[in-house]
Scaffold this active site. Structure first.
Site, mmCIF file in Angstrom:
data_model
loop_
_atom_site.group_PDB
_atom_site.id
_atom_site.type_symbol
_atom_site.label_atom_id
_atom_site.label_comp_id
_atom_site.label_asym_id
_atom_site.label_seq_id
_atom_site.Cartn_x
_atom_site.Cartn_y
_atom_site.Cartn_z
ATOM 1 N N GLU A 32 0.841 -1.193 0.000
ATOM 2 C CA GLU A 32 0.000 0.000 0.000
ATOM 3 C C GLU A 32 0.881 1.249 0.000
ATOM 4 O O GLU A 32 1.770 1.394 0.841
ATOM 5 C CB GLU A 32 -0.916 0.008 1.228
ATOM 6 N N HIS A 55 -2.584 4.986 2.420
ATOM 7 C CA HIS A 55 -3.239 4.654 3.681
ATOM 8 C C HIS A 55 -4.020 3.364 3.547
ATOM 9 O O HIS A 55 -4.783 3.198 2.598
ATOM 10 C CB HIS A 55 -4.218 5.763 4.101
ATOM 11 N N CYS A 110 -11.895 4.489 -0.011
ATOM 12 C CA CYS A 110 -13.172 4.334 0.692
ATOM 13 C C CYS A 110 -13.092 4.799 2.145
ATOM 14 O O CYS A 110 -13.856 5.665 2.578
ATOM 15 C CB CYS A 110 -13.622 2.877 0.646
ATOM 16 N N SER A 161 -24.055 14.479 -11.687
ATOM 17 C CA SER A 161 -25.086 14.209 -10.687
ATOM 18 C C SER A 161 -25.215 12.730 -10.363
ATOM 19 O O SER A 161 -26.289 12.234 -10.046
ATOM 20 C CB SER A 161 -26.445 14.727 -11.177
ATOM 21 N N ALA A 177 -17.524 -0.042 -2.984
ATOM 22 C CA ALA A 177 -16.631 -0.720 -2.047
ATOM 23 C C ALA A 177 -17.079 -2.148 -1.777
ATOM 24 O O ALA A 177 -16.259 -3.077 -1.715
ATOM 25 C CB ALA A 177 -16.558 0.072 -0.741
ATOM 26 N N HIS A 221 -44.135 -4.294 12.568
ATOM 27 C CA HIS A 221 -44.855 -3.017 12.621
ATOM 28 C C HIS A 221 -44.598 -2.359 13.981
ATOM 29 O O HIS A 221 -44.608 -3.035 15.005
ATOM 30 C CB HIS A 221 -46.353 -3.260 12.451
#
Length: 466
Positions: free
Chosen positions: A35, A38, A43, A182, A319, A445
């Site tokens: 990596e 981070h 994500c 959008s 993700a 309910h």
């Protein structure tokens, strides 16, 4: 010197990469993750998690400004924007540290650096100090993720033109924001800044917002956003962009009609492209298409022993899709018997705006285009006791069934907490339930989930409460 021989090496520690590594370790394989920034990837550090922390703050702002609806009153409502951003970063940091702990617990070796494929099961890792070492493994999984896509003439500068990264950590609250695009990312930021008090304009090239969603859901969401004061321009193109004082001035072409919009900040949210550069693909037979790596149903590339998962292999850029691909990939490598290829149509999608939007499977239009004769059910939030009690009466649940077989083809929602509700329909699709299974299921309910039941009933002319 650290051990450099492994069974599996994963390039990238995001939600696809770290999950793949942990599952590989669980299956008894000696595993490493490389990596460069981070653990947790975009994500946890710059996407899903910190944006949800921001959106939670904007929800609080919305409630505070509507206290009278609940019988409360408060004067001089205000917020400390620096603390809002700080909380978001703290949440991201906490979860990133959690990933570090999980990898350690599962005895996964982590290399800090950038990985480049060298061919023949070898991966060169360049550390932050510039030193290199070569890892060897018969199985290498590329999980390098993706980054924001730019548009010609609208290149992010980090100051007035932002990507999602800058939009998450602004130095001050802007008075006005223009969002180009959008989709989920664009609408989430538009919703956040609007609920925090900024004037927001959304510019979308196609004829509706949230274009991957069902048309009815898109239209419903648009009405709610406009009711909140958001300015939405669809079928619109940003023709010209120039600096205007501390902000920007944009010339918008909407079907031949020209308009000028000024804003302090512009957020570019027009999709993402895979991180395929400088990872050594030229040393392999891996094929790419339009910025993404090509794989088969088991996430295998054309290079033996090299796999790819997550955003780098293309849509849907989610993700949870990346994590599931990581598990499938590793279990196939390990020879697990009951592993199955991923069914994209069973992956739920969520947008955490206000109101929330969530869906799984085909839209009504897609189902018809695929040749299905459909039965469609709808149920409004206004017909649900829990929604009214929460003060969230605006929303809708829509279900699409195959009229001949009763198969649930798709489910689409807009309203409070639908991002939590959608998993019910996700399970239904995975289990291949029919309308009868859903009708015979007892929903508690009072809950919002009752609307899911009523929508199914409505598709067959049996809705009780509307």
């Amino acid at each position: 010197m650290a051990d450099t021989n492994f069974d599996v090496v994963v390039i990238g520690g995001g939600p696809g990469g770290y999950v793949a590594a942990i599952r590989a370790a669980q299956l008894g394989m000696k595993t490493a993750v490389v990596e460069r920034e981070h653990l947790g990837g975009i994500c946890l550090n710059w996407g899903c998690i910190p944006t949800k922390a921001l959106l939670r703050s904007s929800e609080v702002s919305h409630i505070l400004h509507n206290l009278a609806d609940y019988g409360f009153a408060a004067d001089n409502i205000r917020f400390d924007f620096e603390k809002v951003i700080k909380r978001s970063r703290q949440v991201a940091g906490q979860l990133s540290r959690g990933v570090t702990g999980l990898l350690k617990k599962n005895k996964v070796t982590v290399f800090d650096g950038t990985g480049r494929l060298k061919g023949g099961g070898k991966l060169e890792v360049t550390g932050k100090d510039g030193k290199t070492q070569v890892l060897e493994a018969p199985h290498i999984i590329v999980a390098t993720g993706a980054r924001a896509r730019a548009l010609p003439g609208i290149e992010p500068d980090g100051e007035t033109i932002w990507t999602y990264k800058e939009a998450m950590v602004p130095k001050a609250m802007p008075k006005s924001v223009m969002v180009v695009g959008s989709g989920a990312i664009g609408i989430e930021f538009a919703s956040f800044y609007r609920n925090m008090g900024a004037e927001v304009t959304v510019v979308e090239l196609v004829d509706r917002i949230l274009p991957v969603e069902d048309e009815e859901i898109s239209a419903f969401a648009r009405k709610q956003f406009e009711k909140q004061g958001m300015n939405i321009l669809t079928g619109a193109k940003t023709e010209k962009l120039e600096k205007a004082g501390p902000g920007i001035r944009a010339t918008i072409d909407q079907g031949g009609k020209k308009d000028t919009i000024e804003a302090e900040k512009l957020i570019l949210a027009v999709g993402i492209t895979g991180n395929i550069e400088d990872i050594g693909l030229e040393n392999t037979k891996v094929k790419t298409d339009r910025g993404h790596i090509l794989v088969d149903g088991w996430l295998r590339t054309d290079e033996p022993g090299v796999y790819a998962i997550g955003d780098v292999v293309g849509a849907p850029w989610l993700a949870h899709k990346a994590s599931h691909e990581g598990v499938i990939c590793v279990e196939k490598i390990a020879g697990v018997k009951d592993v199955h290829p991923l069914k994209v149509e069973n992956i739920p999608g969520c947008t955490y705006c206000h109101p929330q939007v969530a869906s799984v499977g085909m839209t009504e239009a897609q189902a018809k285009a695929a040749g299905h004769e459909v039965k469609v059910g709808r149920f409004p939030f206004i017909g649900n006791g829990k929604a009214i009690a929460l003060g969230e009466p605006d929303g809708m649940v829509k279900t699409v069934f195959d009229a001949k077989t009763g198969e649930l083809l798709g489910a689409h929602m807009v309203g409070a907490e639908v991002t939590e509700l959608i998993q019910g329909y996700g399970i239904a699709k995975t289990l291949e339930t029919t309308e009868l299974d859903l009708m015979h299921t007892v929903f508690p309910h009072p809950t919002l989930s009752e609307m899911m039941h009523e929508s199914v009933l409505d598709a067959y002319g049996r809705a009780i409460h509307f």
